[in-house]
Write a protein that holds these residues in place. Structure first.
Motif, mmCIF file in Angstrom:
data_model
loop_
_atom_site.group_PDB
_atom_site.id
_atom_site.type_symbol
_atom_site.label_atom_id
_atom_site.label_comp_id
_atom_site.label_asym_id
_atom_site.label_seq_id
_atom_site.Cartn_x
_atom_site.Cartn_y
_atom_site.Cartn_z
ATOM 1 N N VAL A 188 22.712 31.345 28.460
ATOM 2 C CA VAL A 188 23.505 31.723 29.626
ATOM 3 C C VAL A 188 22.700 32.737 30.425
ATOM 4 C CG1 VAL A 188 25.558 32.934 30.414
ATOM 5 C CG2 VAL A 188 25.742 31.294 28.565
ATOM 6 N N VAL A 189 22.542 32.448 31.705
ATOM 7 C CA VAL A 189 21.852 33.405 32.572
ATOM 8 C C VAL A 189 22.868 33.918 33.596
ATOM 9 C CG1 VAL A 189 19.942 33.768 34.158
ATOM 10 C CG2 VAL A 189 19.734 32.106 32.298
ATOM 11 N N GLY A 190 22.879 35.184 33.748
ATOM 12 C CA GLY A 190 23.823 35.740 34.722
ATOM 13 C C GLY A 190 23.334 37.069 35.252
ATOM 14 N N HIS A 191 24.131 37.639 36.126
ATOM 15 C CA HIS A 191 23.773 38.979 36.620
ATOM 16 C C HIS A 191 24.970 39.920 36.419
ATOM 17 C CE1 HIS A 191 25.744 37.018 40.039
ATOM 18 N NE2 HIS A 191 26.148 38.243 40.373
ATOM 19 N N SER A 192 24.624 41.169 36.297
ATOM 20 C CA SER A 192 25.656 42.177 36.013
ATOM 21 C C SER A 192 26.601 42.290 37.206
ATOM 22 C CB SER A 192 24.969 43.514 35.742
ATOM 23 O OG SER A 192 25.934 44.511 35.575
ATOM 24 N N ALA A 193 27.840 41.912 36.991
ATOM 25 C CA ALA A 193 28.833 41.969 38.071
ATOM 26 C C ALA A 193 30.224 41.718 37.496
ATOM 27 C CB ALA A 193 28.528 40.923 39.138
ATOM 28 N N GLY A 194 31.244 42.003 38.273
ATOM 29 C CA GLY A 194 32.624 41.669 37.892
ATOM 30 C C GLY A 194 33.538 42.874 37.837
ATOM 31 N N VAL A 195 34.806 42.565 37.711
ATOM 32 C CA VAL A 195 35.838 43.618 37.706
ATOM 33 C C VAL A 195 35.659 44.526 36.494
ATOM 34 C CG1 VAL A 195 38.310 44.040 37.754
ATOM 35 C CG2 VAL A 195 37.413 41.969 38.786
ATOM 36 N N VAL A 196 35.369 43.907 35.356
ATOM 37 C CA VAL A 196 35.233 44.719 34.147
ATOM 38 C C VAL A 196 34.018 45.627 34.267
ATOM 39 C CG1 VAL A 196 34.935 44.644 31.644
ATOM 40 C CG2 VAL A 196 36.396 42.952 32.774
ATOM 41 N N GLN A 197 32.950 45.077 34.844
ATOM 42 C CA GLN A 197 31.756 45.909 35.011
ATOM 43 C C GLN A 197 32.052 47.062 35.958
ATOM 44 O OE1 GLN A 197 29.036 45.433 33.091
ATOM 45 N NE2 GLN A 197 28.421 47.447 33.865
ATOM 46 N N ASP A 198 32.832 46.759 37.009
ATOM 47 C CA ASP A 198 33.251 47.842 37.916
ATOM 48 C C ASP A 198 33.934 48.952 37.135
ATOM 49 O OD1 ASP A 198 32.305 46.633 40.096
ATOM 50 O OD2 ASP A 198 34.269 45.995 40.925
ATOM 51 N N ILE A 199 34.808 48.528 36.237
ATOM 52 C CA ILE A 199 35.539 49.511 35.431
ATOM 53 C C ILE A 199 34.578 50.240 34.500
ATOM 54 C CG2 ILE A 199 37.241 49.703 33.559
ATOM 55 C CD1 ILE A 199 38.814 47.459 35.021
ATOM 56 N N LEU A 200 33.665 49.453 33.910
ATOM 57 C CA LEU A 200 32.727 50.055 32.963
ATOM 58 C C LEU A 200 31.790 51.048 33.646
ATOM 59 C CD1 LEU A 200 31.873 46.886 30.861
ATOM 60 C CD2 LEU A 200 32.975 48.941 29.996
ATOM 61 N N ASN A 201 31.554 50.815 34.923
ATOM 62 C CA ASN A 201 30.579 51.658 35.621
ATOM 63 C C ASN A 201 31.081 53.072 35.894
ATOM 64 O OD1 ASN A 201 28.592 49.787 35.582
ATOM 65 N ND2 ASN A 201 29.009 48.977 37.631
ATOM 66 N N GLN A 202 32.401 53.271 35.757
ATOM 67 C CA GLN A 202 32.912 54.638 35.988
ATOM 68 C C GLN A 202 33.075 55.352 34.661
ATOM 69 O OE1 GLN A 202 36.451 55.103 38.432
ATOM 70 N NE2 GLN A 202 35.693 53.420 39.690
ATOM 71 N N PRO A 203 32.679 56.611 34.583
ATOM 72 C CA PRO A 203 32.775 57.302 33.289
ATOM 73 C C PRO A 203 34.228 57.495 32.828
ATOM 74 C CG PRO A 203 32.067 58.806 35.022
ATOM 75 C CD PRO A 203 32.070 57.444 35.628
ATOM 76 N N LEU A 204 35.173 57.638 33.790
ATOM 77 C CA LEU A 204 36.566 57.893 33.394
ATOM 78 C C LEU A 204 37.498 57.352 34.466
ATOM 79 C CD1 LEU A 204 38.595 59.432 31.480
ATOM 80 C CD2 LEU A 204 38.424 61.320 33.114
ATOM 81 N N HIS A 205 38.560 56.704 34.021
ATOM 82 C CA HIS A 205 39.581 56.270 34.966
ATOM 83 C C HIS A 205 40.790 57.176 34.809
ATOM 84 C CE1 HIS A 205 37.583 52.579 36.247
ATOM 85 N NE2 HIS A 205 37.009 52.671 35.047
ATOM 86 N N ALA A 206 40.920 58.127 35.720
ATOM 87 C CA ALA A 206 42.044 59.067 35.673
ATOM 88 C C ALA A 206 43.073 58.643 36.707
ATOM 89 C CB ALA A 206 41.547 60.478 35.967
#
Ligand code: ZN
Ligand code: ZN
Ligand code: ZN
Lengths: 433, 283
Positions: B104-122
Motif C-alpha cells: 500500500v502506498v499512500g501519503h500522510s493525510a486525513g482527519v485522524v492525522q489532523d487530530i494526531l498532529n495536535q499535541p492536545l485537544h482541549a
C-alpha cells in the motif's frame, strides 16, 4: 411504736380538748386563706365542670385536623448563650405545625448559638436566624423578630424549653376568638427527677400552672402567658408597640393586652417542658425575679387597671389586681405576722400546732392533687410527680420566705432594676416603674 | 557512541522477525478508516513499514485483503516506552508484490492525522451556547479514545448549569428568587422601651424619634444601638439571613443556587502520534 402511739394519742387528745375558737385563732387564719384559695376553689371548679358536662376538657386530639383553627404561626426563639440547648428546642418544634415559620434571635451570645441554629436552618426550611451585636434582653429580641414576620400568631418559646408534639396546635386554638390576645400554656418541669428541689417544683407547676391557670381563666384573670411558652396575636402585640423591657416582660405584655381590651386565656393541654432550677439558691433567685415582677407590674406600672373611671376599665382587670394584692401581699404579710406572733409568744404546745397545720395543709394539698389528676391527660406522669406530696408544706414555707423577701424589697426598694436579666445599659435607660 | 535516529533505535531494539522484509519494526495495530468515517480494526493482519520518503509512505501486509484507493489507513507502531503510536495515510496505490504480499502506498493525510498532529485537544467555550465544545466531533474523539489512538486527560473541574451544562456566572443574591437586587436592613433598638424598628421609622426631619415611646433626639450608644437585620429582596420582598451564591447560566439564562450547579470534569484528548518522518532516510 410505743412512742409513735403515744405521740399520736397525745395529739388526738390535744385536738379534741382544743376549743374551736382556739383552733381558729391559732390556725384558722392560715387555713381559711390558703385552703380555699388553692384547694377548695379548684375542687369547686372540678365539680362545676363535672356537673355541667364540661369534664373531661376537650383538646385538639378530639378534633379532626380540618376542624381545627389553623392560623399562620411564627415561633420566636430568643436566647443568650444557648448553643447547647437550641438545637433540641428547634427539633421539638420544627415540623409540628403546618403553617409555621421559626425565627431564632441570638442575643449577642458569646458561644456559637448562632452557628448551631444556622446549621439547623440549613437543613430545615422556614427558619430565619438573626443575631444582635450585643445583649439587649429578651424583649428587644422578640421585638426584633416581630419585624420579620407576617404570621397571624407569634409564639414565644424559651431556647431551653421543649414543646409537646401537639403544643402549637393546642395553643393557637383559643385564638380563633378575635377577642383573645394572649394564650398562656402549661409549663412543666423537664428535669423532674433530678433532685427533690426539681421534683417539688414539678409538682408545684402542676398545681400553680396547669390547674391554677385553668381556674384563673374561669375567673377571667389570666395574667401571664409565660415567657417559656406563650402565644400572642401579632396584630394586637403591634398595637401595643411590642414587648417592654423586662424582667417579667411576659406578664407585662399580657397585662398591656388586657388593658387594650383583649382577653388572656389558657390552653391547658399546650404543654412545654422546661428545665427548672436545681439548687435552692438558683430557685430563690428565680422566685425573687418572679415576685418582684408581680409587684412592679401589678402594684405600679399597671395599677391603672383598677381605675374604674378610666374608659378602658374592665372588672376582670380589677379582680386580677385584687387577687394579687390580697393573696400575694396582704395574706403574705398576714402569714408572717402570724408566725411572728408564734415566735414571740409561742403557744405551750407549739409542736402540736405545727403538726396540725402541717396535716391540714397536707389534706388540702391531697385535694389539689386529686383535681390535677382528674384533669390530667398523662395520669402516670402526673401521679409520679405528685409523689413528693409529704414535702410540699415545707416547700410552701420556702416559697413564702422567698416571697416575703422579694415582695418587701420590690415594694420598698424597686430592686427589680438591679436584675442582670436585662443588661446594664438597658436597665439604666429604661423607666424605673 | 554515535547518535541514532529514533527509527534506528526502534529497529535496533525490536526483535527482527524472520519473515520481515523491512528493517523497521512491525506494525502493531492496523485500522482501516472508511469514507463513512467509521474506523474498523483489521484483525490478524501482519504488516510492515517498508519505506518512508518525504512524500510517500509504503506499507506491506501479509494478507489478501483489498485496501481500496482513497480509503484511509491508520496504523500503529510500538514505541520504545511501550506505547503504541499512530499515523494515518490516504491510500494512493494498492498492488500485490511478487511474494504475494499486499503493498500500500499512500501519503500522510486525513482527519485522524489532523487530530494526531495536535499535541492536545482541549475543549473551548462556544461563544454561542457557552458550553464546552471540541474543534473535532467529540464522537470521533471518543471513538479514537476507545481504540487507544488518543487518551483522555483531566484538565480542570468546573461548575456548570444543571439545565444545559453551560457556563454560569456567580453573584450573591436572594435565597428565594436569586435576584441580586437585595439590601441589608438597618434597625434601631431603643433601649428604654425595648422597641426595635427600621431606621426609617425613627428618622423624622433629621431627628431620631422613637415611634413607640415618642422620646426625641436619641443618642446612639446611650439611648439606642444600630442592629443589622436580615437581607431583603427588592424583587420578591422576601427576607433572609445572608445572600446566597446564585448561579446564572450564560447559555440558557437559568438561575440556580450555586450548590445546585453540576460539577463537570473538563477532559482533553492527547493523541499518540507516530513521528513517521523519523523513519525517512532524509531525517
Ligand atoms: Zn422608645
Ligand atoms: Zn427574591
Ligand atoms: Zn443553562
Amino acid at each position: 411504736m410505743i412512742s409513735w402511739d403515744f405521740a399520736l394519742n397525745g395529739w388526738t387528745f390535744w385536738l379534741s380538748a382544743l376549743h374551736r375558737d382556739e383552733l381558729w385563732w391559732t390556725m384558722g387564719g392560715l387555713l381559711l386563706v390558703d385552703g380555699p384559695r388553692y384547694a377548695l376553689s379548684k375542687a369547686v371548679m372540678f365539680l362545676w365542670d363535672a356537673l355541667t358536662g364540661n369534664w373531661p376538657l376537650k383538646s385538639v386530639q378530639d378534633q379532626e385536623i380540618e376542624d381545627r383553627y389553623e392560623p399562620s404561626v411564627c415561633v420566636v426563639l430568643a436566647g443568650y448563650n444557648e448553643a447547647e440547648t437550641v438545637e433540641a428546642t428547634l427539633t421539638s418544634i420544627w415540623g409540628t405545625y403546618p403553617r409555621l415559620e421559626i425565627i431564632v434571635i441570638d442575643d449577642g451570645s458569646e458561644d456559637d448559638m448562632h452557628c448551631v441554629a444556622q446549621n439547623f436552618a440549613q437543613d430545615h426550611a422556614g427558619i430565619l436566624v438573626l443575631r444582635k451585636p450585643q445583649r439587649g434582653g429578651k424583649s428587644s429580641c422578640i421585638n426584633f423578630a416581630l419585624k420579620y414576620t407576617e404570621a397571624e400568631i407569634v409564639v414565644v418559646v424559651d431556647t431551653d424549653s421543649h414543646l409537646a408534639p401537639d403544643a402549637l396546635w393546642e395553643i393557637v386554638q383559643p385564638l380563633a376568638d378575635p377577642q383573645v390576645g394572649a394564650v398562656s400554656a402549661t409549663v412543666l418541669a423537664r428535669n423532674t427527677t433530678t433532685n427533690l428541689i426539681t421534683w417539688l417544683q414539678a409538682e408545684e407547676y402542676l398545681h400553680s400552672i396547669f390547674v391554677g391557670r385553668m381556674l384563673a381563666e374561669r375567673l377571667g384573670i389570666v395574667s401571664v402567658a409565660s415567657g417559656a411558652f406563650g402565644a400572642f396575636r401579632r396584630e394586637a402585640v403591634q398595637r401595643v408597640g411590642g414587648w417592654d423591657v423586662g424582667p417579667g416582660e411576659d406578664g407585662d405584655i399580657t397585662l398591656r393586652l388586657r388593658k387594650m381590651g383583649y382577653d388572656a386565656v389558657f390552653a391547658p393541654y399546650a404543654e412545654c417542658f422546661t428545665n427548672v432550677p436545681e439548687s435552692w439558691p438558683a430557685l430563690f433567685r428565680q422566685r425573687r425575679r418572679w415576685n418582684r415582677g408581680t409587684i412592679r407590674y401589678k402594684c405600679r406600672k399597671h395599677v391603672d387597671m383598677a381605675f374604674f373611671w378610666y374608659p378602658n376599665f374592665r372588672f376582670s382587670n380589677l379582680l386580677l389586681l385584687l387577687n394579687v394584692w390580697f393573696f400575694n401581699i396582704v395574706c403574705l404579710y398576714g402569714f408572717w405576722i402570724y408566725v411572728l406572733g408564734w415566735l414571740i409568744a409561742p403557744p405551750d404546745d407549739l409542736f402540736f400546732f405545727l403538726w396540725t397545720t402541717y396535716v391540714a395543709y397536707l389534706m388540702f394539698h391531697v385535694l389539689q392533687v386529686a383535681v390535677a389528676l382528674a384533669y390530667s391527660r398523662n395520669l402516670r406522669r402526673d401521679a409520679a410527680t405528685s409523689v413528693v406530696l409529704p414535702f410540699v408544706p415545707i416547700y410552701q414555707l420556702f416559697r413564702k420566705c422567698a416571697r416575703l423577701i422579694s415582695v418587701t424589697e420590690e415594694l420598698f426598694f424597686r430592686r427589680s432594676f438591679d436584675d442582670n436579666y436585662v443588661p446594664w445599659h438597658v436597665r439604666e435607660a429604661t423607666w424605673h416603674w | 557512541m554515535p547518535r541514532r535516529t529514533p527509527a534506528e533505535e526502534q529497529a535496533a531494539s525490536s526483535p527482527v522477525r524472520r519473515d520481515s522484509p523491512s528493517t523497521f519494526p512491525p506494525l502493531s495495530d492496523i485500522l482501516v478508516f472508511q469514507k463513512d468515517e467509521v474506523l474498523a480494526r483489521v484483525a490478524k493482519v501482519r504488516g510492515w513499514l517498508v519505506e518512508v520518503s518525504s512524500r510517500d509512505i509504503e506499507l506491506e501486509f501479509q494478507t489478501s485483503v483489498r485496501f481500496p484507493e482513497d480509503d484511509h489507513l491508520v496504523f500503529g507502531m510500538d514505541a520504545l516506552n511501550g506505547e503504541t503510536q499512530y499515523a494515518e495515510i490516504n491510500i494512493d496505490n494498492f498492488y500485490r508484490s511478487s511474494s504475494g504480499k499486499v503493498r500500500v502506498v499512500g501519503h500522510s493525510a486525513g482527519v485522524v492525522q489532523d487530530i494526531l498532529n495536535q499535541p492536545l485537544h482541549a475543549p473551548y467555550l462556544c461563544p454561542k451556547t457557552h458550553t464546552f465544545r471540541f474543534a473535532h466531533p467529540e464522537s470521533l474523539l471518543r471513538q479514537l479514545c476507545g481504540l487507544g489512538i488518543v487518551e483522555e486527560a483531566f484538565l480542570d473541574r468546573v461548575e456548570v448549569c444543571p439545565n444545559c451544562s453551560g457556563l454560569p456566572t456567580f453573584r450573591p443574591g436572594c435565597q428565594h428568587c436569586g435576584s441580586p437586587r437585595t439590601t441589608l436592613d438597618r434597625l434601631i433598638h431603643h433601649f428604654a422601651c425595648g422597641y426595635v424598628g427600621f431606621v426609617s421609622e425613627f428618622e423624622d426631619a433629621g431627628r431620631i424619634i422613637c415611634p413607640k415611646c415618642r422620646t426625641k433626639d436619641l443618642v446612639v450608644g446611650a439611648d439606642f444601638e444600630y442592629i443589622d437585620g436580615a437581607h431583603r429582596c427588592f424583587d420578591c420582598a422576601q427576607h433572609f439571613e445572608k445572600p446566597e451564591r446564585i448561579g446564572h447560566c450564560l447559555g440558557c439564562d437559568f438561575r440556580f443556587p450555586a450548590q445546585q450547579a453540576d460539577l463537570h470534569d473538563l477532559m482533553g484528548f492527547r493523541p499518540k502520534r507516530l513521528d513517521i518522518l523519523a523513519f525517512s532516510p532524509a531525517s
